[in-house]
Structure formats: C-alpha cells, structure tokens
Design a protein around this motif. Structure first.
Motif, PDB file in Angstrom:
ATOM      1  N   ALA A  84      18.028 105.624  92.600  1.00 47.67           N
ATOM      2  CA  ALA A  84      18.636 106.036  94.019  1.00 47.67           C
ATOM      3  C   ALA A  84      19.231 104.809  94.621  1.00 47.67           C
ATOM      4  N   VAL A  85      18.611 103.856  94.673  1.00 50.27           N
ATOM      5  CA  VAL A  85      19.005 102.368  95.219  1.00 50.27           C
ATOM      6  C   VAL A  85      20.063 101.755  94.351  1.00 50.27           C
ATOM      7  N   PHE A  86      20.142 102.111  93.140  1.00 54.03           N
ATOM      8  CA  PHE A  86      21.361 101.237  92.307  1.00 54.03           C
ATOM      9  C   PHE A  86      22.250 102.163  91.779  1.00 54.03           C
ATOM     10  N   LEU A  87      22.690 103.467  92.558  1.00 48.35           N
ATOM     11  CA  LEU A  87      23.669 104.318  92.162  1.00 48.35           C
ATOM     12  C   LEU A  87      24.873 104.198  92.004  1.00 48.35           C
ATOM     13  N   TRP A  88      25.088 102.757  93.079  1.00 45.44           N
ATOM     14  CA  TRP A  88      26.584 102.310  93.168  1.00 45.44           C
ATOM     15  C   TRP A  88      26.963 101.509  91.766  1.00 45.44           C
ATOM     16  N   LEU A  89      25.957 101.288  91.033  1.00 46.78           N
ATOM     17  CA  LEU A  89      26.501 100.614  89.559  1.00 46.78           C
ATOM     18  C   LEU A  89      27.278 101.484  88.966  1.00 46.78           C
ATOM     19  N   ARG A  90      27.157 102.740  89.028  1.00 45.25           N
ATOM     20  CA  ARG A  90      27.919 103.847  88.438  1.00 45.25           C
ATOM     21  C   ARG A  90      29.416 103.521  88.747  1.00 45.25           C
ATOM     22  N   ARG A  91      29.901 103.238  89.780  1.00 49.40           N
ATOM     23  CA  ARG A  91      31.265 103.331  90.247  1.00 49.40           C
ATOM     24  C   ARG A  91      31.902 101.928  89.715  1.00 49.40           C
ATOM     25  N   LEU A  92      31.213 100.949  88.918  1.00 49.24           N
ATOM     26  CA  LEU A  92      31.804  99.846  88.442  1.00 49.24           C
ATOM     27  C   LEU A  92      32.407 100.268  87.140  1.00 49.24           C
ATOM     28  N   ASP A  93      32.130 101.578  86.537  1.00 48.25           N
ATOM     29  CA  ASP A  93      32.694 102.095  85.271  1.00 48.25           C
ATOM     30  C   ASP A  93      34.300 101.977  85.306  1.00 48.25           C
ATOM     31  N   ARG A  94      34.686 102.343  86.911  1.00 44.98           N
ATOM     32  CA  ARG A  94      36.103 102.423  86.901  1.00 44.98           C
ATOM     33  C   ARG A  94      36.796 101.371  86.759  1.00 44.98           C
ATOM     34  N   LEU A  95      36.060  99.957  86.854  1.00 42.36           N
ATOM     35  CA  LEU A  95      36.898  98.746  86.581  1.00 42.36           C
ATOM     36  C   LEU A  95      36.814  98.107  85.218  1.00 42.36           C
ATOM     37  N   VAL A  96      36.084  98.938  84.381  1.00 40.62           N
ATOM     38  CA  VAL A  96      36.032  98.361  82.827  1.00 40.62           C
ATOM     39  C   VAL A  96      37.243  99.229  82.097  1.00 40.62           C
ATOM     40  N   PRO A  97      37.872  98.834  81.394  1.00 40.88           N
ATOM     41  CA  PRO A  97      38.919  99.312  80.562  1.00 40.88           C
ATOM     42  C   PRO A  97      38.332 100.057  79.551  1.00 40.88           C
ATOM     43  N   ALA A  98      39.107 101.104  78.911  1.00 46.53           N
ATOM     44  CA  ALA A  98      38.394 101.956  77.565  1.00 46.53           C
ATOM     45  C   ALA A  98      38.049 101.053  76.720  1.00 46.53           C
ATOM     46  N   SER A  99      39.017  99.948  76.222  1.00 49.09           N
ATOM     47  CA  SER A  99      38.577  99.139  75.247  1.00 49.09           C
ATOM     48  C   SER A  99      37.393  98.401  75.075  1.00 49.09           C
ATOM     49  N   TYR A 100      36.812  97.929  76.322  1.00 46.02           N
ATOM     50  CA  TYR A 100      35.507  97.143  76.587  1.00 46.02           C
ATOM     51  C   TYR A 100      34.506  98.411  76.821  1.00 46.02           C
ATOM     52  N   ALA A 101      34.834  99.528  77.418  1.00 46.22           N
ATOM     53  CA  ALA A 101      33.676 100.565  77.525  1.00 46.22           C
ATOM     54  C   ALA A 101      33.089 101.113  76.395  1.00 46.22           C
ATOM     55  N   ILE A 102      34.236 100.965  75.415  1.00 43.12           N
ATOM     56  CA  ILE A 102      33.879 101.569  74.236  1.00 43.12           C
ATOM     57  C   ILE A 102      32.670 100.905  73.612  1.00 43.12           C
ATOM     58  N   ASP A 103      32.759  99.657  73.479  1.00 44.89           N
ATOM     59  CA  ASP A 103      31.498  98.846  72.932  1.00 44.89           C
ATOM     60  C   ASP A 103      30.146  98.959  73.813  1.00 44.89           C
ATOM     61  N   ASP A 104      30.052  99.725  75.015  1.00 47.74           N
ATOM     62  CA  ASP A 104      28.972  99.553  75.570  1.00 47.74           C
ATOM     63  C   ASP A 104      28.845 100.980  76.433  1.00 47.74           C
ATOM     64  N   ALA A 105      29.332 102.175  75.915  1.00 47.55           N
ATOM     65  CA  ALA A 105      29.342 103.285  76.830  1.00 47.55           C
ATOM     66  C   ALA A 105      28.063 103.795  76.699  1.00 47.55           C
ATOM     67  N   SER A 106      27.770 104.858  77.773  1.00 53.03           N
ATOM     68  CA  SER A 106      26.622 105.757  77.880  1.00 53.03           C
ATOM     69  C   SER A 106      26.721 106.591  76.511  1.00 53.03           C
ATOM     70  N   ALA A 107      28.053 107.244  76.502  1.00 52.91           N
ATOM     71  CA  ALA A 107      28.379 108.223  75.188  1.00 52.91           C
ATOM     72  C   ALA A 107      29.851 108.132  74.707  1.00 52.91           C
ATOM     73  N   CYS A 108      30.039 108.821  73.730  1.00 54.29           N
ATOM     74  CA  CYS A 108      31.403 108.818  73.047  1.00 54.29           C
ATOM     75  C   CYS A 108      31.855 110.431  72.996  1.00 54.29           C
ATOM     76  N   PHE A 109      33.262 110.457  73.184  1.00 55.51           N
ATOM     77  CA  PHE A 109      33.572 111.778  72.919  1.00 55.51           C
ATOM     78  C   PHE A 109      34.456 111.880  71.810  1.00 55.51           C
ATOM     79  N   PHE A 110      34.635 112.915  71.065  1.00 61.55           N
ATOM     80  CA  PHE A 110      35.715 113.165  70.005  1.00 61.55           C
ATOM     81  C   PHE A 110      36.179 114.563  70.068  1.00 61.55           C
ATOM     82  N   LEU A 111      37.602 114.606  70.289  1.00 59.54           N
ATOM     83  CA  LEU A 111      38.159 115.810  70.166  1.00 59.54           C
ATOM     84  C   LEU A 111      39.173 115.816  69.108  1.00 59.54           C
TER      85      LEU A 111
END
Ligand SMILES: C[S@@+](CC[C@H](N)C(=O)[O-])C[C@H]1O[C@@H](n2cnc3c(N)ncnc32)[C@H](O)[C@@H]1O
Ligand SMILES: [Zn+2]
Length: 311
Positions: free
Chosen positions: A260-287
């Motif tokens: 609850a105290v650190f919920l704001w960390l989630r918002r940082l996701d918006r600043l990380v481009p997909a090419s970086y996020a793909i290396d440390d994402a919480s989950a991956c999708f495939f369509l």
C-alpha cells in the motif's frame, strides 16, 4: 463438442454421468465422467494432478486456497479494487484485437483456467463471440471441469483460445500448448499471458516462468500477431517490496501494508519503453494464429527484441 479426455472418442450419457463410447478405453464404463453440481467433470484422473475424490467433494474450490482470497478481493468496491490491483490495460487492448479479428457472433472462444474472469477480459465476455470456459473447479463462469493437459474437445472446434495466468500452474506447458493447437481450427487465434518475474503464488501449484523468447518458443507452432510485456519493472518491484516485507516480518499483512505504501512504483512502468520492460516484465503476452509449421531454432535466435541486442 465434448469428447473423452483420454482417447478423444465421443461420450454417451448414462445414469451416473457420461462415459466414453470406445470399448477399449478405460473410461468406457458407466459413471467414468461424473456430473458434480452443474458441471460435467471430464478428467483423465489417472494422468492428472487432480484427484477424483477431491473434485467430487468440493467441485467449487480450486487447488490453492489463494484463489478463495481472489474471490474475496473481487467483492471489494470497484474503485478500491482498481486502486489495489491496477486494471490490465494490455490485456484489454489485446482482447479487443482478438475480437476484431474474430468478427461474427457465431465465433467460439475457449477460456482455459476461466473459473474467474481475467483482469482486462471484461470486453471479451461482453462481446459478440460465444465464450466457453473450463477450469479445474466450478464457478458461475465454468462450463465444464477439465485438465488443460487433455482438453475434452474435438480437434479444430474453436475459433480462439484465451489462456491468461494459467501456464505457470500446469506441469507440462508444452503439452497444454499442443492441446491448444489441436482444438483450434486452422488459422484460429490464441491469446496467452504468462508470468516472467513474479513471486510464487498458489503455493505448491506454481511451476514455471517465461522470458519473452521462451514464451515465443513455447508457442512456436503459431504465427505471431503481437507480443510484449504486460506490466513492467515498476510493478515487478512493487511485488518484490511486498514479498521482502513478508519475509522480513514473516507476515502476509506486513507485505500488503508495504505494498500500500509503495503502490506508486507501479506508475514508473509508464516511463520504461517496451524494449527495456521486456527484460524485466512481470508477465509476457503472446497473441498469435495457429500455423502449420514451427519456428526453427535459428529463427528464435533472431527473435529477441529487447534492449540487450548486440550489433
Ligand atoms: C492465477 S489463476 C488465473 C485465473 C484467470 N485466468 C485470471 O487471469 O484471473 C490460474 C487458474 O488456472 C487454473 N488451472 C490450474 N491448473 C489447471 C489445469 N491443469 N487445467 C485447467 N485450469 C487450471 C486454476 O484453477 C486457476 O483458476
Ligand atoms: Zn475414451
């Protein structure tokens, strides 16, 4: 559409439930496949992690008690739920992409592990397609109880499959994906979301994690339409903070308070481009779309699109 999970033969109704029509199948005897509550149970118990006695005794409780907590969470007022657990915008966008490719009311979408509606899947259920769901336990959304390793449906019988947050819970994801390929009609669609960097959940029933490349290889008999990260390193870090506090104080409540105290960390996701996020994402999708040829090892080598490409 329902068939024997062991041999794929047709089923016949009997007083005690269904049985396989094949005389050589071990499930050819009356009562082999019971109906428990409103749910037909089509499980090859000899080859499944599920136990017949347990399913018959409590068909509406899954393997892990954590799932019950999910149901309690889902009773929180919608605004609080959205604050505590962010709506999955990636899944919502992909569900829409899936539906736009399906076009037509008679389309059939199979949801695997669909006892609960997945985060972001609301549009799929509200859309034109017919949605059928199965899981290892029954709820108002479950049409039948089955094990994804042996889907009791005829080959080529569905237009799309959705499998969200399930492949980490099965013993043999490769077998489950082969089953998805089999039940899809040629050119049928699949949408999968699978954890990459997540802590163990569902206790003893959590087995596997996938990088984006590993996930692509798992779906190598499919052509890719789109793929990427679901939630980035901010979300992943938030969960790590929760679990660090849990471990330090040996308390789930401490973890939730830290979250609850650190919920704001989630918002940082918006600043990380997909090419970086793909290396440390919480989950991956495939369509993807069912293909008739598989990706080769050479192709998977060139698949990686993250920030660690060497020129
Ligand atoms: C983490 S929950 C995800 C539920 C939902 N798809 C979502 O996204 O919220 C995992 C689901 O997979 C189901 N599951 C686990 N093993 C399974 C199996 N072998 N066959 C079918 N469903 C399974 C569980 O019962 C549970 O409902
Ligand atoms: Zn059979």
């Amino acid at each position: 559409m329902l068939v024997c999970p062991r041999c794929g033969s047709a089923l016949e109704d009997s007083d005690q439930g269904r049985r396989c029509v094949s005389t050589t199948c071990r499930y050819g005897v009356a009562g082999s496949f019971p109906t428990v509550g409103p749910w037909p149970v089509l499980v090859d118990f000899e080859r499944s992690i599920l136990e017949r006695d347990a399913v018959e005794a409590v068909p509406d409780v899954g393997l892990a008690p954590g799932l019950l907590r999910r149901r309690i969470n889902s009773r929180l007022p919608a605004r609080m739920r959205a604050w505590w657990k962010a709506p999955n915008a990636v899944a919502a966008r992909n569900a829409e992409a899936l539906m736009s490719r399906l076009a037509g009311p008679s389309r059939l979408v199979l949801v695997i592990g669909g006892a609960e509606m997945g985060n972001g899947m609301e549009g799929l259920y509200a859309g034109e397609a017919t949605v059928i769901a199965f899981d290892i336990y029954g709820t108002a959304l479950t049409h039948f109880i089955a094990d994804a390793h042996q889907i009791p449906l005829t080959s080529g019988s569905v237009d799309a499959v959705v499998i969200q947050a399930v492949l980490e819970h099965v013993l043999d994801p490769g077998q489950v994906v082969r089953e998805i390929h089999r039940v899809l009609r040629p050119g049928g669609l699949v949408y999968a979301e699978t954890p990459f960097l997540q802590q163990v959940h569902a206790g003893p029933y959590d087995f596997t994690r996938y990088t984006a490349s590993g996930h692509r290889w798992l779906f190598r008999a499919f052509e890719e339409i789109d793929a990427g990260p679901v939630a980035g390193p901010g979300t992943q870090m938030l969960w790590s903070v929760d679990h660090l506090a849990r471990g330090l104080l040996r308390s789930g409540l401490a973890g939730r308070l830290a979250r609850a105290v650190f919920l704001w960390l989630r918002r940082l996701d918006r600043l990380v481009p997909a090419s970086y996020a793909i290396d440390d994402a919480s989950a991956c999708f495939f369509l993807g779309r069912r293909a008739e040829r598989e990706l080769t090892p050479r192709e998977i080598r060139g698949y990686y699109g993250g920030a660690q490409r060497w020129s």
